[in-house]
Design a protein around this motif. Sequence first.
Motif, PDB file in Angstrom:
ATOM      1  N   LYS A  25      37.062  32.445  45.907  1.00 27.36           N
ATOM      2  CA  LYS A  25      38.468  32.142  46.145  1.00 27.36           C
ATOM      3  C   LYS A  25      38.751  32.432  47.615  1.00 27.36           C
ATOM      4  O   LYS A  25      38.840  33.572  48.027  1.00 27.36           O
ATOM      5  N   CYS A  44      33.246  36.746  47.584  1.00 30.45           N
ATOM      6  CA  CYS A  44      34.621  36.216  47.729  1.00 30.45           C
ATOM      7  C   CYS A  44      35.176  35.776  46.374  1.00 30.45           C
ATOM      8  O   CYS A  44      35.856  34.766  46.271  1.00 30.45           O
ATOM      9  N   ARG A  45      34.878  36.555  45.350  1.00 32.22           N
ATOM     10  CA  ARG A  45      35.268  36.184  43.997  1.00 32.22           C
ATOM     11  C   ARG A  45      36.706  36.557  43.677  1.00 32.22           C
ATOM     12  O   ARG A  45      37.315  35.996  42.767  1.00 32.22           O
ATOM     13  N   TYR A  46      37.297  37.465  44.409  1.00 33.43           N
ATOM     14  CA  TYR A  46      38.551  38.050  43.946  1.00 33.43           C
ATOM     15  C   TYR A  46      39.784  37.657  44.753  1.00 33.43           C
ATOM     16  O   TYR A  46      40.831  38.281  44.635  1.00 33.43           O
ATOM     17  N   GLY A  47      39.692  36.647  45.606  1.00 35.72           N
ATOM     18  CA  GLY A  47      40.892  36.055  46.170  1.00 35.72           C
ATOM     19  C   GLY A  47      41.441  36.652  47.432  1.00 35.72           C
ATOM     20  O   GLY A  47      42.525  36.254  47.876  1.00 35.72           O
ATOM     21  N   SER A  48      40.739  37.594  48.061  1.00 33.49           N
ATOM     22  CA  SER A  48      41.272  38.196  49.283  1.00 33.49           C
ATOM     23  C   SER A  48      40.670  37.578  50.545  1.00 33.49           C
ATOM     24  O   SER A  48      40.963  38.024  51.647  1.00 33.49           O
ATOM     25  N   LYS A 105      40.823  30.597  51.288  1.00 29.27           N
ATOM     26  CA  LYS A 105      41.808  29.614  51.711  1.00 29.27           C
ATOM     27  C   LYS A 105      41.181  28.498  52.536  1.00 29.27           C
ATOM     28  O   LYS A 105      41.633  27.351  52.496  1.00 29.27           O
TER      29      LYS A 105
END
Length: 381
Positions: free
Chosen positions: A219, A124-128, A221
Amino acid sequence: MHPSIRKRDTLCGVNHASVNGGGKVVTHLWGDLSSHEVEKGDITNPGTTRKNLLYKWRTIMTSSTAAATTPQTKSTTASFPPTFERGKDITPLISEFFQLKANETKDDFVNLHRYNFSLDSKRCRYGSTFLAIIVHSAPGNTQKRNLIRETFGSIGSYRNRNVTVVFMLAAVKQQRAQDSLQYESRRYDDIVQGNFPDSYKNLARKHIMAMHWFKYSCKAKYILKLDDDTFVNPYRIIDHILKTEPQGLTIECKVTQYPGVNRKKWSKWYTPESEYPFSVMPSFCLGFAYLTTPESWDAMYKVSETNRRMSMDDLYVSVVLAMKAGVQRTDFSNILVQCPRNKTFDYTEINQKAIVIDRGAHCGSIPFRHWRQIQYDNEHL
């Protein structure tokens, strides 16, 4: 034990012993007397009691806590329900007790955040990612991790919201066990392994490690923290998030209240007075599952720098750190389904609720057996 771990300062404690069988009780205070500002006369006087010493310690802590808090770590205290001990609210004293004093040695991990990772994940490193499911797992629990991967950890997304599962582990001694974890990591890319011994007593370190890793490597939510024996209906948890839209400094959890503190040395949940000197515990979040935000984890991660750790990580995080960071707790019992003692689930209920609570370990892997039906019913509507 990691080589960088230094000998810790021992907190002041109290022992009682009878003298010459005469019925008199002498109270001995152990630990560094100078660091606790206790005079020798206080402990050599046979009339001194544990109550007297605890009262003096509380007085000392009240006057010294402010000096130990730096501007960089000062936080807004959350409004917590009172915790009564002999009719007095001890919530401020709990906060004061955990505040590190200037002359205390900081823990390399909980306070100084000296984490290194033998195994890491880029999931989950790239924000999606909408929801990161962070699962605390023991190195030997391979079957439990595989069961999660095969069930709720397999969905990828729901309602166009991506879901990622990552497992938090710590160090092992045996090379064979490490080789197995390395293979598992290469295959699934969902293992994060820290640099301290994996044990029950190190759960607070693992908890702060998860916050550290998330801060710098993920990244997402929302965060759903789980134990590896907890079943989640991911469809309902996402529906719940979309409906309630948790924001800011908040934790949703099962809030509970224990009547007393476990002082049984043989117990897994033994809490010594050096870790928690009070006779009652405040209400806290059961650690099997909670839903929170990156803002909450970041705030609690920051205040962990100046608060001494304890082995009971759910109380440490959901009371000590949450209180200091201004994180508010909300009970989410309405989305829980209680594991029945007869181990027979009502499928309708398990498909309507988000998380199974199995406090007595009655059901084990039984809820996972409903996964295929849950998946079919939610993806073929």
